[in-house]
Scaffold this motif. Sequence first.
Motif, PDB file in Angstrom:
ATOM      1  N   THR A  70      -4.622  -1.968   9.388  1.00 39.22           N
ATOM      2  CA  THR A  70      -3.623  -1.032   8.874  1.00 39.22           C
ATOM      3  C   THR A  70      -4.204   0.371   8.861  1.00 39.22           C
ATOM      4  O   THR A  70      -5.397   0.562   9.044  1.00 39.22           O
ATOM      5  CB  THR A  70      -3.174  -1.407   7.456  1.00 39.22           C
ATOM      6  N   VAL A  71      -3.365   1.329   8.604  1.00 36.15           N
ATOM      7  CA  VAL A  71      -3.810   2.711   8.538  1.00 36.15           C
ATOM      8  C   VAL A  71      -3.596   3.274   7.127  1.00 36.15           C
ATOM      9  O   VAL A  71      -3.463   4.462   6.953  1.00 36.15           O
ATOM     10  CB  VAL A  71      -3.091   3.583   9.587  1.00 36.15           C
ATOM     11  N   SER A  72      -3.613   2.413   6.132  1.00 34.14           N
ATOM     12  CA  SER A  72      -3.357   2.883   4.774  1.00 34.14           C
ATOM     13  C   SER A  72      -4.409   3.896   4.316  1.00 34.14           C
ATOM     14  O   SER A  72      -4.084   4.853   3.621  1.00 34.14           O
ATOM     15  CB  SER A  72      -3.271   1.716   3.791  1.00 34.14           C
ATOM     16  N   GLN A  73      -5.668   3.731   4.717  1.00 32.55           N
ATOM     17  CA  GLN A  73      -6.684   4.701   4.358  1.00 32.55           C
ATOM     18  C   GLN A  73      -6.401   6.034   5.034  1.00 32.55           C
ATOM     19  O   GLN A  73      -6.514   7.093   4.417  1.00 32.55           O
ATOM     20  CB  GLN A  73      -8.077   4.211   4.726  1.00 32.55           C
ATOM     21  N   PHE A  74      -6.017   5.978   6.323  1.00 31.45           N
ATOM     22  CA  PHE A  74      -5.681   7.199   7.047  1.00 31.45           C
ATOM     23  C   PHE A  74      -4.539   7.944   6.368  1.00 31.45           C
ATOM     24  O   PHE A  74      -4.604   9.136   6.141  1.00 31.45           O
ATOM     25  CB  PHE A  74      -5.314   6.857   8.498  1.00 31.45           C
ATOM     26  N   LEU A  75      -3.497   7.208   6.006  1.00 34.09           N
ATOM     27  CA  LEU A  75      -2.336   7.836   5.365  1.00 34.09           C
ATOM     28  C   LEU A  75      -2.701   8.384   3.995  1.00 34.09           C
ATOM     29  O   LEU A  75      -2.250   9.449   3.619  1.00 34.09           O
ATOM     30  CB  LEU A  75      -1.188   6.836   5.252  1.00 34.09           C
ATOM     31  N   GLY A  76      -3.533   7.661   3.260  1.00 32.95           N
ATOM     32  CA  GLY A  76      -3.954   8.143   1.961  1.00 32.95           C
ATOM     33  C   GLY A  76      -4.698   9.463   2.066  1.00 32.95           C
ATOM     34  O   GLY A  76      -4.491  10.379   1.267  1.00 32.95           O
ATOM     35  N   GLN A  77      -5.544   9.596   3.082  1.00 36.80           N
ATOM     36  CA  GLN A  77      -6.268  10.848   3.307  1.00 36.80           C
ATOM     37  C   GLN A  77      -5.308  11.963   3.704  1.00 36.80           C
ATOM     38  O   GLN A  77      -5.434  13.095   3.241  1.00 36.80           O
ATOM     39  CB  GLN A  77      -7.330  10.676   4.399  1.00 36.80           C
ATOM     40  N   GLN A  78      -4.337  11.658   4.574  1.00 34.25           N
ATOM     41  CA  GLN A  78      -3.370  12.649   5.005  1.00 34.25           C
ATOM     42  C   GLN A  78      -2.534  13.157   3.843  1.00 34.25           C
ATOM     43  O   GLN A  78      -2.305  14.349   3.695  1.00 34.25           O
ATOM     44  CB  GLN A  78      -2.444  12.077   6.095  1.00 34.25           C
ATOM     45  N   LEU A  79      -2.074  12.237   3.002  1.00 39.04           N
ATOM     46  CA  LEU A  79      -1.215  12.618   1.887  1.00 39.04           C
ATOM     47  C   LEU A  79      -1.998  13.310   0.784  1.00 39.04           C
ATOM     48  O   LEU A  79      -1.474  14.175   0.098  1.00 39.04           O
ATOM     49  CB  LEU A  79      -0.482  11.403   1.356  1.00 39.04           C
ATOM     50  N   ALA A  80      -3.264  12.946   0.603  1.00 43.29           N
ATOM     51  CA  ALA A  80      -4.092  13.585  -0.410  1.00 43.29           C
ATOM     52  C   ALA A  80      -4.351  15.054  -0.055  1.00 43.29           C
ATOM     53  O   ALA A  80      -4.533  15.889  -0.939  1.00 43.29           O
ATOM     54  CB  ALA A  80      -5.406  12.837  -0.563  1.00 43.29           C
ATOM     55  N   ALA A  81      -4.351  15.368   1.246  1.00 44.43           N
ATOM     56  CA  ALA A  81      -4.605  16.733   1.690  1.00 44.43           C
ATOM     57  C   ALA A  81      -3.404  17.649   1.472  1.00 44.43           C
ATOM     58  O   ALA A  81      -3.519  18.856   1.557  1.00 44.43           O
ATOM     59  CB  ALA A  81      -4.988  16.727   3.163  1.00 44.43           C
TER      60      ALA A  81
ATOM     61  N   LEU B 117       7.016   8.171  12.266  1.00 47.63           N
ATOM     62  CA  LEU B 117       7.447   7.924  10.897  1.00 47.63           C
ATOM     63  C   LEU B 117       7.227   9.218  10.122  1.00 47.63           C
ATOM     64  O   LEU B 117       6.131   9.786  10.149  1.00 47.63           O
ATOM     65  CB  LEU B 117       6.618   6.801  10.270  1.00 47.63           C
ATOM     66  N   GLU B 118       8.273   9.697   9.483  1.00 45.31           N
ATOM     67  CA  GLU B 118       8.163  10.876   8.637  1.00 45.31           C
ATOM     68  C   GLU B 118       8.078  10.412   7.192  1.00 45.31           C
ATOM     69  O   GLU B 118       8.862   9.570   6.751  1.00 45.31           O
ATOM     70  CB  GLU B 118       9.371  11.790   8.825  1.00 45.31           C
ATOM     71  N   ILE B 119       7.102  10.953   6.463  1.00 44.56           N
ATOM     72  CA  ILE B 119       6.860  10.563   5.080  1.00 44.56           C
ATOM     73  C   ILE B 119       7.133  11.774   4.200  1.00 44.56           C
ATOM     74  O   ILE B 119       6.537  12.835   4.386  1.00 44.56           O
ATOM     75  CB  ILE B 119       5.410  10.079   4.903  1.00 44.56           C
ATOM     76  N   TYR B 120       8.051  11.595   3.266  1.00 46.59           N
ATOM     77  CA  TYR B 120       8.456  12.675   2.370  1.00 46.59           C
ATOM     78  C   TYR B 120       8.058  12.345   0.937  1.00 46.59           C
ATOM     79  O   TYR B 120       8.174  11.195   0.505  1.00 46.59           O
ATOM     80  CB  TYR B 120       9.973  12.880   2.409  1.00 46.59           C
TER      81      TYR B 120
ATOM     82  N   GLN C 112       8.066   7.864  -2.467  1.00 50.87           N
ATOM     83  CA  GLN C 112       8.190   8.479  -1.154  1.00 50.87           C
ATOM     84  C   GLN C 112       9.491   8.040  -0.490  1.00 50.87           C
ATOM     85  O   GLN C 112      10.048   7.003  -0.829  1.00 50.87           O
ATOM     86  CB  GLN C 112       7.027   8.075  -0.244  1.00 50.87           C
ATOM     87  N   VAL C 113       9.933   8.829   0.468  1.00 47.66           N
ATOM     88  CA  VAL C 113      11.041   8.455   1.340  1.00 47.66           C
ATOM     89  C   VAL C 113      10.472   8.494   2.752  1.00 47.66           C
ATOM     90  O   VAL C 113       9.826   9.461   3.143  1.00 47.66           O
ATOM     91  CB  VAL C 113      12.228   9.426   1.215  1.00 47.66           C
ATOM     92  N   ILE C 114      10.667   7.395   3.497  1.00 43.21           N
ATOM     93  CA  ILE C 114      10.188   7.362   4.878  1.00 43.21           C
ATOM     94  C   ILE C 114      11.386   7.276   5.807  1.00 43.21           C
ATOM     95  O   ILE C 114      12.404   6.665   5.485  1.00 43.21           O
ATOM     96  CB  ILE C 114       9.194   6.207   5.133  1.00 43.21           C
ATOM     97  N   LYS C 115      11.251   7.934   6.968  1.00 45.97           N
ATOM     98  CA  LYS C 115      12.341   7.969   7.948  1.00 45.97           C
ATOM     99  C   LYS C 115      11.764   7.752   9.347  1.00 45.97           C
ATOM    100  O   LYS C 115      10.668   8.213   9.644  1.00 45.97           O
ATOM    101  CB  LYS C 115      13.046   9.328   7.932  1.00 45.97           C
ATOM    102  N   SER C 116      12.535   7.076  10.183  1.00 49.81           N
ATOM    103  CA  SER C 116      12.142   6.894  11.576  1.00 49.81           C
ATOM    104  C   SER C 116      13.396   6.684  12.416  1.00 49.81           C
ATOM    105  O   SER C 116      14.460   6.344  11.892  1.00 49.81           O
ATOM    106  CB  SER C 116      11.208   5.700  11.741  1.00 49.81           C
ATOM    107  N   GLU C 117      13.260   6.893  13.731  1.00 47.29           N
ATOM    108  CA  GLU C 117      14.360   6.688  14.672  1.00 47.29           C
ATOM    109  C   GLU C 117      13.901   5.855  15.853  1.00 47.29           C
ATOM    110  O   GLU C 117      12.734   5.856  16.195  1.00 47.29           O
ATOM    111  CB  GLU C 117      14.863   8.027  15.212  1.00 47.29           C
TER     112      GLU C 117
ATOM    113  N   ALA D 171       5.574  15.355   3.858  1.00 49.98           N
ATOM    114  CA  ALA D 171       4.146  15.241   3.553  1.00 49.98           C
ATOM    115  C   ALA D 171       3.323  14.917   4.798  1.00 49.98           C
ATOM    116  O   ALA D 171       2.193  15.372   4.914  1.00 49.98           O
ATOM    117  CB  ALA D 171       3.926  14.157   2.499  1.00 49.98           C
ATOM    118  N   ALA D 172       3.888  14.113   5.726  1.00 47.65           N
ATOM    119  CA  ALA D 172       3.120  13.727   6.912  1.00 47.65           C
ATOM    120  C   ALA D 172       4.055  13.162   7.969  1.00 47.65           C
ATOM    121  O   ALA D 172       5.147  12.681   7.664  1.00 47.65           O
ATOM    122  CB  ALA D 172       2.068  12.682   6.549  1.00 47.65           C
ATOM    123  N   ARG D 173       3.595  13.239   9.204  1.00 49.16           N
ATOM    124  CA  ARG D 173       4.235  12.556  10.337  1.00 49.16           C
ATOM    125  C   ARG D 173       3.161  11.694  10.983  1.00 49.16           C
ATOM    126  O   ARG D 173       2.060  12.164  11.251  1.00 49.16           O
ATOM    127  CB  ARG D 173       4.748  13.559  11.363  1.00 49.16           C
ATOM    128  N   VAL D 174       3.510  10.439  11.238  1.00 43.14           N
ATOM    129  CA  VAL D 174       2.558   9.503  11.823  1.00 43.14           C
ATOM    130  C   VAL D 174       3.231   8.811  13.001  1.00 43.14           C
ATOM    131  O   VAL D 174       4.368   8.345  12.882  1.00 43.14           O
ATOM    132  CB  VAL D 174       2.118   8.439  10.786  1.00 43.14           C
TER     133      VAL D 174
END
Length: 107
Positions: free
Chosen positions: A95-106, A62-65, A30-35, A75-78
């Motif tokens: 942490t929100v790793s479970q949340f992110l895993g669900q978001q990315l799996a969708a 945070l943008e997740i690509y 993944q590539v993550i970006k934030s400002e 893939a997601a914005r958090v």
Amino acid sequence: MAMPKSTNSLSCSSSDAILCYYLNSTSEIQVIKSECRDTWEFERVVFPGQRLFFEAISTAQLEIYKAKNSGLQLAARVKCDRLQVVQERRSSFTTVSQFLGQQLAAC
């Protein structure tokens, strides 16, 4: 004269910065970006299973690509306040790793 954005640090120099945690719980690169306002941004490659701590302001996103053959696919914005590290009495981290895993799996 505007200050150039810093891309070398995972630290945001803002006084309202929060400590955030991200885990790439997928099997993909993944590539993550934030400002952080107009003075700071970061972009990092995150490998499967890699963990990353970084600072951001609570209103940042945070943008997740996903890395695809054709380029990067969003893939997601958090919101970074959802990634904020919070110490509990038992000295564990929320942490929100479970949340992110669900978001990315969708995706």
